[in-house]
Write an enzyme that holds these catalytic residues in place. Sequence first.
Site, PDB file in Angstrom:
ATOM      1  N   GLU A 167       0.795  -1.232   0.000  1.00 40.28           N
ATOM      2  CA  GLU A 167       0.000   0.000   0.000  1.00 40.28           C
ATOM      3  C   GLU A 167       0.828   1.283   0.000  1.00 40.28           C
ATOM      4  O   GLU A 167       0.311   2.361   0.253  1.00 40.28           O
ATOM      5  CB  GLU A 167      -0.958   0.009   1.200  1.00 40.28           C
ATOM      6  N   TYR A 169       3.335   1.969   2.074  1.00 37.34           N
ATOM      7  CA  TYR A 169       3.861   2.313   3.391  1.00 37.34           C
ATOM      8  C   TYR A 169       5.383   2.081   3.443  1.00 37.34           C
ATOM      9  O   TYR A 169       6.000   1.713   2.453  1.00 37.34           O
ATOM     10  CB  TYR A 169       3.128   1.524   4.478  1.00 37.34           C
ATOM     11  N   ARG A 217       2.488  -8.762   4.278  1.00 32.36           N
ATOM     12  CA  ARG A 217       1.575  -8.187   3.284  1.00 32.36           C
ATOM     13  C   ARG A 217       2.416  -7.571   2.174  1.00 32.36           C
ATOM     14  O   ARG A 217       3.079  -6.556   2.345  1.00 32.36           O
ATOM     15  CB  ARG A 217       0.679  -7.137   3.961  1.00 32.36           C
ATOM     16  N   HIS A 255      -1.497   3.892  -1.768  1.00 31.72           N
ATOM     17  CA  HIS A 255      -2.565   4.845  -1.448  1.00 31.72           C
ATOM     18  C   HIS A 255      -2.574   6.040  -2.399  1.00 31.72           C
ATOM     19  O   HIS A 255      -3.607   6.660  -2.606  1.00 31.72           O
ATOM     20  CB  HIS A 255      -2.447   5.328  -0.002  1.00 31.72           C
ATOM     21  N   GLN A 342     -18.624   4.649   2.581  1.00 33.38           N
ATOM     22  CA  GLN A 342     -19.198   5.824   3.229  1.00 33.38           C
ATOM     23  C   GLN A 342     -19.044   5.857   4.752  1.00 33.38           C
ATOM     24  O   GLN A 342     -18.841   6.915   5.321  1.00 33.38           O
ATOM     25  CB  GLN A 342     -20.675   5.961   2.860  1.00 33.38           C
TER      26      GLN A 342
END
Length: 674
Positions: A167, A169, A217, A255, A342
């Site tokens: 992601e 990181y 991961r 991201h 949401q």
Amino acid sequence: MTHTHYSHMLAPLDLGFTVLKNRVLMGSMHTGLEETKDWPRVARFYADRAAGGAALIVTGGMAPNKEGGVFPGAAGLFSDQDIANHRVVTDAVHESGGKIAMQILHAGRYAYSPDCVAPSPIKSPISPFPPKELDEAGIEKQIADIATAALRAREAGYDGVEIMGSEGYFLNQFLVGHTNKRTDRWGGSFENRMRLPVEVVRRCRAAVGDDFIIIYRLSMIDLVPGGATHEEVVTLAKAIEAAGATILNTGIGWHEARIPTIATSVPRKAFAWVTKQLMGKVGIPVITSNRINMPDVAEEVLADGCADMVSMARPFLADAEFVAKAEAGRADEIAPCIACNQACLDHTFSGKLTSCLVNPRACHEVELDYGRAETTKRIAIVGAGAAGMAAGMTAAERGHSVVMFDKADRIGGQLNMARQIPGKEEFHGLVDWFETMVERHGIDLRLSVEASEADLEGFDEVIVATGVTPRDPGIPGQDGPNVLSYVDVLAGKASVGKRVAIIGAGGIGFDVAEYLVHDGESPTEDLDLWRKEWGVANPAKHRGGLAPEGPQPEPAARQVTLLQRKAEKPGKRLGKTTGWIHRAALKMKNVKMVAGASYEKIDGRGLHITIDGAPHLIECDTVVLCAGQVVNRTLADALIAKGLTPHVIGGADVAAELDAKRAIDQGTRLAASL
């Protein structure tokens, strides 16, 4: 449907020193629960999911040190007290028959703090803080802190840790050339760039011993310029295995990537093919993830050999009993994750506690109890949309007798419009689930009935959920033959010309624009089409999985202009984590967006507007009105006039942008209190 139907998903997985009871991992999510420091509440959230059948749960990311925290004050295991607090959680999960691993998340340059650190001092496009470049001693400190966090996790009773290496990181930042410009042993060649993640896994294994799960991961497809190639991913995977990892989990996209990876418009199991490319190249189990939201999707992915295990995160917000229901042959009763973001991601990025649009109890298990009511009542509900359905289901679950009226010939209310939009196909499943639950709960459903005051006599409680009606913008010429309401357009009752002006650029205006620029198969239903639309390529051929030609969407079916009165950027108020996707999708279809428009009149030539005092004509064949909604309170006001006190919920209470999240939450909480 017997549970043998999910023979792959429900098969145990032997890790040698321990066995997972099935192939379902509850993936990591940042809920904000750990930061509340209300440990019994955190424990209840995870224990409910363990009881619901998840074989292994991964917590939200825990910081290994101050500089690595996603934001200042992020939770971690820094003291003996922290270890004792986390024991409350791990004990509760074990008592519920589950296993739990703690995710160790070092954010690197993504940390929202001036103390952030990274391989090189290159600021991330999604953070205001430039990171400090680590020296040799600084790198050693990060490795030692991550290994210490793993050991503390073991002391806190966790069954394992997940080391966050994807992601975009910290560990991911070392792997990729555009964030790692170092010339020492931690940079340069891929062998050097992967040194840090491999060393972290090795040191964690040395710290925790052999009988402890270490999940790594791994970013399988970066979706950023200069990202990893498939060959590099395989090289790293093998090295991570050799360093002592038990399982490899899949991360998809950084991201900062400009490609959606988990939003509702992303096809189901859109990235399972990426994980499949690693199968057979390592000897440890491989987990796949992203947009796997139903047991049949999970079963298909596993049966197809894409992975040894599936990770589902948000589906466990939607329904804690996901696995248990599948196992009992009640898959149709699983509340579906519609990937709307949401109440989960949008909340996380706004600093609010996570919940779930379809399940407001998520992360609120302690306060929101659906226990049996002391006195059972006869409850009438008028309106079978999101608010009415939520109230009816919760009331029936608590033992009340529920009669539900709706003037339409089917349930769902405004959700029936949402599900017509390309990219919102998940709403079909939500309405189907409501239908199943009405039947299961024995709700007396009376469709095609416009409830009158007489119909509502003799009930102990009356709930009015009559929704909204479109706002009348009062534009001269709006009664012409070339003007339509969004209601008629989405109901497919009206033919729309090739050139369209849409009045109103809120959520509905954007939805109508999506609907009108698409023709034929929705890319959400066709993975090849979707990959072409967003420019997703095979990382075995193109670095980072980005197509060199970029996004290649199908040509727009119509020429659309989207207008709004407000002078702000159109789409500014859409979902925090999904708004950019809607704006980008319409931009790719050449939708013209106009802000600060005053509507003068509509005639045969099109829409006449003024902007900054200057007149303009938007030449078009059709004008669609999406100028907001007003509450439909006719029935409620009539009942109040008779001296009754109905409960008014959903759109009938507040007509803000068709807000299903608020409607369902309000309906649920009301019914829980009756």
